[in-house]
Motif scaffolding. Structure first.
Motif, PDB file in Angstrom:
ATOM      1  N   LYS A 276      -7.832  -5.150  -7.386  1.00  0.00           N
ATOM      2  CA  LYS A 276      -7.387  -3.838  -7.828  1.00  0.00           C
ATOM      3  C   LYS A 276      -6.758  -3.085  -6.660  1.00  0.00           C
ATOM      4  O   LYS A 276      -6.936  -3.446  -5.498  1.00  0.00           O
ATOM      5  N   LEU A 277      -5.986  -2.062  -6.997  1.00  0.00           N
ATOM      6  CA  LEU A 277      -5.417  -1.172  -5.999  1.00  0.00           C
ATOM      7  C   LEU A 277      -6.316   0.052  -5.868  1.00  0.00           C
ATOM      8  O   LEU A 277      -6.858   0.544  -6.856  1.00  0.00           O
ATOM      9  N   GLU A 278      -6.440   0.556  -4.635  1.00  0.00           N
ATOM     10  CA  GLU A 278      -7.258   1.727  -4.393  1.00  0.00           C
ATOM     11  C   GLU A 278      -6.405   2.804  -3.739  1.00  0.00           C
ATOM     12  O   GLU A 278      -5.662   2.523  -2.797  1.00  0.00           O
ATOM     13  N   LEU A 279      -6.498   4.030  -4.235  1.00  0.00           N
ATOM     14  CA  LEU A 279      -5.823   5.171  -3.627  1.00  0.00           C
ATOM     15  C   LEU A 279      -6.805   5.823  -2.669  1.00  0.00           C
ATOM     16  O   LEU A 279      -7.892   6.237  -3.070  1.00  0.00           O
ATOM     17  N   ILE A 280      -6.421   5.889  -1.412  1.00  0.00           N
ATOM     18  CA  ILE A 280      -7.267   6.484  -0.388  1.00  0.00           C
ATOM     19  C   ILE A 280      -6.648   7.816   0.000  1.00  0.00           C
ATOM     20  O   ILE A 280      -5.453   7.902   0.289  1.00  0.00           O
ATOM     21  N   GLU A 281      -7.452   8.851   0.012  1.00  0.00           N
ATOM     22  CA  GLU A 281      -6.995  10.194   0.362  1.00  0.00           C
ATOM     23  C   GLU A 281      -7.918  10.755   1.429  1.00  0.00           C
ATOM     24  O   GLU A 281      -9.139  10.608   1.338  1.00  0.00           O
ATOM     25  N   PHE A 282      -7.340  11.368   2.465  1.00  0.00           N
ATOM     26  CA  PHE A 282      -8.171  12.094   3.410  1.00  0.00           C
ATOM     27  C   PHE A 282      -7.463  13.348   3.878  1.00  0.00           C
ATOM     28  O   PHE A 282      -6.233  13.419   3.895  1.00  0.00           O
ATOM     29  N   GLN A 283      -8.243  14.364   4.199  1.00  0.00           N
ATOM     30  CA  GLN A 283      -7.747  15.683   4.586  1.00  0.00           C
ATOM     31  C   GLN A 283      -7.603  15.736   6.099  1.00  0.00           C
ATOM     32  O   GLN A 283      -8.487  15.286   6.823  1.00  0.00           O
ATOM     33  N   LEU A 284      -6.497  16.297   6.564  1.00  0.00           N
ATOM     34  CA  LEU A 284      -6.293  16.484   7.994  1.00  0.00           C
ATOM     35  C   LEU A 284      -6.877  17.834   8.398  1.00  0.00           C
ATOM     36  O   LEU A 284      -6.680  18.840   7.721  1.00  0.00           O
ATOM     37  N   LYS A 285      -7.596  17.838   9.510  1.00  0.00           N
ATOM     38  CA  LYS A 285      -8.157  19.080  10.040  1.00  0.00           C
ATOM     39  C   LYS A 285      -7.563  19.345  11.402  1.00  0.00           C
ATOM     40  O   LYS A 285      -7.281  18.409  12.157  1.00  0.00           O
ATOM     41  N   ASP A 286      -7.394  20.588  11.736  1.00  0.00           N
ATOM     42  CA  ASP A 286      -6.871  20.943  13.071  1.00  0.00           C
ATOM     43  C   ASP A 286      -7.964  20.882  14.112  1.00  0.00           C
ATOM     44  O   ASP A 286      -9.097  20.960  13.887  1.00  0.00           O
TER      45      ASP A 286
END
Length: 89
Positions: free
Chosen positions: A79-89
């Protein structure tokens, strides 16, 4: 140890995101990310993303509204997986 599958994306006019896999001579260790400026100065030191975030040589990385998106293939589960992460300063 060495770096493999290095990806770089422009975040804005002054920052870039580098994402890479760290390997021993034969084995995958982990995936990391860090922010640099346009001169190569480190803005955010390397952060381990974990072993579940793997990079394919042909995959793209996108920055949309300060979130980074990657699509990764899971060969075991087919399967394909969508990976998301938030950038922090």
């Amino acid at each position: 140890e060495n770096v493999s599958r290095l990806k770089a994306i422009k975040l804005d006019n002054v920052a870039y995101l580098l994402v890479w896999e760290k390997w021993s001579a034969y084995d995958y260790i982990a995936t990391y990310a860090m922010k640099i400026d346009q001169s190569g100065n480190i803005l955010t030191g390397p952060v381990e993303l974990g072993a579940h975030v793997r990079l394919n040589r042909q995959d793209e990385i996108w920055d949309i509204d300060d979130k980074v998106y990657m699509i990764s293939g899971n060969k075991t589960e087919k399967k394909l997986e969508l990976i998301e992460f938030q950038l922090k300063d």
